[in-house]
Scaffold this active site. Structure first.
Site, PDB file in Angstrom:
ATOM      1  N   CYS A  20     -28.614  12.493  34.152  1.00  0.00           N
ATOM      2  CA  CYS A  20     -28.255  13.655  34.956  1.00  0.00           C
ATOM      3  C   CYS A  20     -29.470  14.466  35.384  1.00  0.00           C
ATOM      4  O   CYS A  20     -29.327  15.476  36.073  1.00  0.00           O
ATOM      5  CB  CYS A  20     -27.281  14.552  34.203  1.00  0.00           C
ATOM      6  N   ARG A  52     -29.925   4.341 -12.857  1.00  0.00           N
ATOM      7  CA  ARG A  52     -31.072   3.857 -13.615  1.00  0.00           C
ATOM      8  C   ARG A  52     -32.062   4.998 -13.912  1.00  0.00           C
ATOM      9  O   ARG A  52     -32.595   5.092 -15.008  1.00  0.00           O
ATOM     10  CB  ARG A  52     -31.803   2.767 -12.843  1.00  0.00           C
ATOM     11  N   ASP A  77       0.838  -1.204   0.000  1.00  0.00           N
ATOM     12  CA  ASP A  77       0.000   0.000   0.000  1.00  0.00           C
ATOM     13  C   ASP A  77       0.870   1.250   0.000  1.00  0.00           C
ATOM     14  O   ASP A  77       0.565   2.253  -0.623  1.00  0.00           O
ATOM     15  CB  ASP A  77      -0.893   0.032   1.248  1.00  0.00           C
ATOM     16  N   GLU A 108     -28.024 -15.743  -9.777  1.00  0.00           N
ATOM     17  CA  GLU A 108     -26.986 -15.065  -8.996  1.00  0.00           C
ATOM     18  C   GLU A 108     -27.622 -14.253  -7.884  1.00  0.00           C
ATOM     19  O   GLU A 108     -28.794 -13.878  -7.973  1.00  0.00           O
ATOM     20  CB  GLU A 108     -26.122 -14.174  -9.889  1.00  0.00           C
ATOM     21  N   LYS A 158     -28.962 -11.362  -5.621  1.00  0.00           N
ATOM     22  CA  LYS A 158     -29.426 -10.011  -5.932  1.00  0.00           C
ATOM     23  C   LYS A 158     -28.803  -9.077  -4.906  1.00  0.00           C
ATOM     24  O   LYS A 158     -29.090  -9.180  -3.713  1.00  0.00           O
ATOM     25  CB  LYS A 158     -30.943  -9.967  -5.847  1.00  0.00           C
ATOM     26  N   GLU A 177       3.956   1.621  -1.205  1.00  0.00           N
ATOM     27  CA  GLU A 177       4.513   1.867  -2.538  1.00  0.00           C
ATOM     28  C   GLU A 177       3.455   2.461  -3.451  1.00  0.00           C
ATOM     29  O   GLU A 177       3.717   3.382  -4.222  1.00  0.00           O
ATOM     30  CB  GLU A 177       4.994   0.551  -3.159  1.00  0.00           C
TER      31      GLU A 177
HETATM   32 ZN   LIG Z   1     -27.975  14.240  30.754  1.00  0.00          ZN
END
Ligand SMILES: [Zn+2]
Length: 716
Positions: free
Chosen positions: A420, A142, A31, A119, A121, A33
């Site tokens: 909190c 398309r 990678d 094959e 899809k 090179e």
């Molecule tokens: Zn909070």
């Protein structure tokens, strides 16, 4: 060697390397090179704009953004395929097809004795890719089947896709060759993108197809280059040579040899039994593939027979897609947790009775937001239906109300932050009237401990500050002790608490040593990594990088004008608006994409100038963090160095550097490295056996250094 020749040589070599890596899975270089040669090519191309080629391997890293999409006509309509979810319909289709062919007098068999090809899809974005004389010229979506959007700029960045077809023995490349297929996002990449989006405060993509569609529709090809798209061919568009292939399988075999990626899961089938077996086989293995699949495409192999079968008004008669039913299971909703994310967003997350779904045991599912919870009127103890969105993320999609236990309690959103207790902000505004519309509920307390924990975990992550010995568990452990760890800056003060750290469980000298040294090492990551690590709203990894390319350090970023944070967005505005908002008569000269727009730049600007942000950065500075931009230097901006602003030519063989390495180094120091000597050249660095460039430099009176002089200048 002339630059033109070297450019050609590099383009060929890098194209071959790409093919070896992606198609043959047999790399011919490292990678490193590859990157070095790519840099060398980019430099040469930069110096020779006349030799530009839209299909140079350098476009893989992203070229210029485009202004908008051009709609273009498909040479051959790009029809969609009929779907079925039903085995009987597959049988009917096979019988119909066979009958039509025997009525016609022709046998439905190819040379291999099979009639059909099956094959997987792939769930991606359909694309028509056009090669002329073997060279990539265009990629169209398309669209409506007749016309699509030209997204060549984004598709060019797909590294597995050849921009020039590789000639192969015995195959004549047609003048026009349109290959259709699916652009997709590998599942591993999909996860990474969603993680990044969450930091930016963006909604994660629901499935890889959405992510992919969003990516090819970006105007800036760099956005596409950043997301590692893939492509697999599965169809035929315009082909100028009628004898190129007689069957679909022959077409795919030939295009594969020309270097176009195709799936290795394609199988021939003689009749319906083999087709159904194939559907079953793909269903079993598909969860192990690195792309999302949602069915099996079955087509008549012979192209002549495809022609004879023809098309209906919307789809071809010679192909059908069997779609796997999205696997849906029912299970019991045991509990709902209210999780506070690092941006304060609270997400309801279902705990379920474990259920096996699409290959994995699912115990949790997302409920998305409280609007959805209200719409479904969810109760704890409910029997719920779960499904995997895009086969990936488990989600609750419905409730079986009849099975609700008596006295079941509804799932209620928290009124205050579950961690909190701070007040919450609810969006959008109309959700206050109609709670089913709620999309976001957020804790407004910037010091919310739950948010802080998530932020700290993100901050130390591998792709952020990369502090590997300070993991999630250690963060929790320290936060449960008396040692302060509430701000990013506290990480850099942990060394002051060595004694207290030693007293924690499972904390030995060695572990602490490792942790403190990786914290120390993280100080030099630079501005881009730091900004990306802080989880600032709207500033994800790529925006952080983009900003760091333009601003040399934090101070420069702080003194930037709001419009300088989003020049592309400003230049896309009307002149009137630009004047009104910023008092700018003209477009900005220096255009760069930061990923920030009008609204988001404003939020970021306000944050940067807020008191807490200024304090945080001042603490970082005092604690010795590098607030300068390594990216800025790499982007070739000038710096204080003996090479800043100079045009330098390298020639001959150097002992201590390869040329790409040295180019990179000099450019990092502000030099412009050029391929040829002219009157504008400031300096020639000549190694062993330097040739004509050295002679020319001497005749023009250009300063020449040998390697020794260079080394001593670099040492200064
Ligand atoms: Zn909070």
């Amino acid at each position: 060697m002339s630059d033109a020749k070297r450019i050609k040589e590099l383009r060929d070599l890098l194209t071959r390397a790409n093919r070896a890596y992606y198609t043959d899975a047999d790399p011919i270089m490292s990678d490193r090179e590859f990157d070095a040669l790519l840099d060398e090519l980019a430099t040469l191309e930069h110096n020779h704009p006349g030799l530009a080629d839209p299909n140079s391997p350098t476009v893989r890293v992203g070229g210029q953004p485009i202004a908008g999409f051009e709609t273009k006509k498909h040479a051959v309509p790009m029809l969609s395929i009929d779907n079925t979810y039903n085995e009987q319909e597959v049988r009917d289709w096979v019988n119909r097809t066979k009958k039509a062919m025997s009525d016609d007098g022709s046998a439905l068999f190819n040379a291999a004795g099979s009639g059909f090809v099956c094959e997987p899809k792939i769930d991606g974005v359909a694309m028509s890719i056009r090669y002329e004389s073997g060279v990539f010229v265009q990629a169209l979506t398309r669209g409506d089947g007749t016309e699509g959007d030209d997204v060549s700029h984004a598709v060019r960045t797909i590294r597995s896709l050849p921009l020039k077809l590789e000639p192969s023995k015995g195959i004549t490349i047609p003048d026009v060759l349109e290959v259709r297929g699916e652009v997709y996002i590998p599942l591993s990449e999909f996860e990474r993108i969603n993680e990044e989006r969450e930091t930016n405060g963006d909604e994660p993509f629901m499935n890889p197809r959405n992510a992919c569609a969003g990516t090819v529709k970006q105007l800036d090809p760099k956005a596409a280059a950043d997301r590692k798209l893939g492509f697999l061919a599965h169809g035929i568009g315009e082909v100028s040579a009628p004898d190129f292939a007689r069957s679909f399988s022959e077409f795919i075999e030939k295009t594969t040899k020309l270097g176009i990626p195709t799936t290795d899961q394609r199988r021939l089938a003689a009749g319906v039994d083999e087709i159904l077996r194939e559907i079953d086989r793909v269903d079993k293995l598909r969860h192990g593939l690195d792309y999302a699949t949602d069915g099996v495409v079955i087509r008549v192999d012979s192209l002549a027979q495809q022609d004879a079968l023809g098309v209906t008004s919307k789809s071809p008669r010679w192909v059908i897609a069997y779609k796997f039913p999205a696997e849906r299971k029912t299970t019991v909703l045991v509990d709902v947790a209210h999780q506070v994310g690092k941006t304060g967003k609270i997400t309801p997350r279902a705990t379920l009775e474990p259920v096996l779904l699409a290959g994995t045991t699912v115990t949790h599912a997302t409920l998305h937001n409280y609007g959805m919870v209200r719409q479904r009127d969810l109760h704890i103890g409910d029997t719920v239906e779960v499904e995997k969105a895009g086969e990936i993320i488990p989600q609750v999609i419905g409730v079986v109300k009849e099975e609700r236990p008596k006295r079941a309690k509804p799932v209620l959103p928290p009124d205050t932050c579950p961690d909190c207790d701070a007040p919450l902000e609810i969006e959008p505004h109309e959700a206050i009237e109609d709670p089913t519309k709620e999309t976001t509920r957020r804790c407004v307390n910037p010091e919310c401990p739950a948010q802080i924990r998530e932020k700290l975990v993100w901050f130390v992550g591998r792709r952020q500050m990369d502090i590997d010995s300070l993991g999630e568990q250690t963060i929790d452990q320290i936060r449960a002790s008396d040692i302060p760890l509430n701000h990013f800056a506290d990480i850099y003060r942990l060394h002051e608490h060595r004694e207290a750290l030693l007293e924690l469980e499972r904390m030995g000298e060695k572990k602490i040593e490792n942790m403190l040294s990786s914290i120390e090492a993280s100080k030099s990551r630079g501005l881009a990594r730091l900004l990306g690590a802080m989880g600032i709203r709207h500033v994800g990894t790529s925006t952080a990088k983009a900003l760091a390319k333009v601003f040399p350090d934090y101070d420069a970023l702080l003194s930037a004008k709001p419009y300088e944070l989003m020049p592309m967005a400003v230049n896309r505005m009307s002149g009137k608006k630009r004047m009104e908002l910023f008092g700018l008569d003209d477009k900005l000269e220096n255009e760069y994409e930061t990923g920030l727009g009008e609204d988001t730049a404003e939020v970021f600007y306000a944050y940067l100038h807020s008191k807490p942000a200024r304090e945080t950065f001042e603490q970082f500075r005092d604690l010795g963090l590098d607030l300068s931009s390594q990216e800025y230097v790499e982007a070739g901006q000038t710096q204080d160095s003996p090479f800043a602003g100079k045009t330098i030519v390298l020639t001959g063989t150097l002992e201590h550097f390869t040329r790409p390495e040295l180019s990179e180094k000099l450019e990092a120091m502000g030099a412009k490295v050029s391929g040829s000597v002219s009157k504008k050249t400031d300096l020639v660095i000549a190694g062993e056996s330097a040739g004509s460039k050295l002679t020319k430099a001497q005749s023009l009176g250009v300063e020449v250094w040998n390697e020794q002089q260079l080394l001593s200048a670099l040492a200064d």
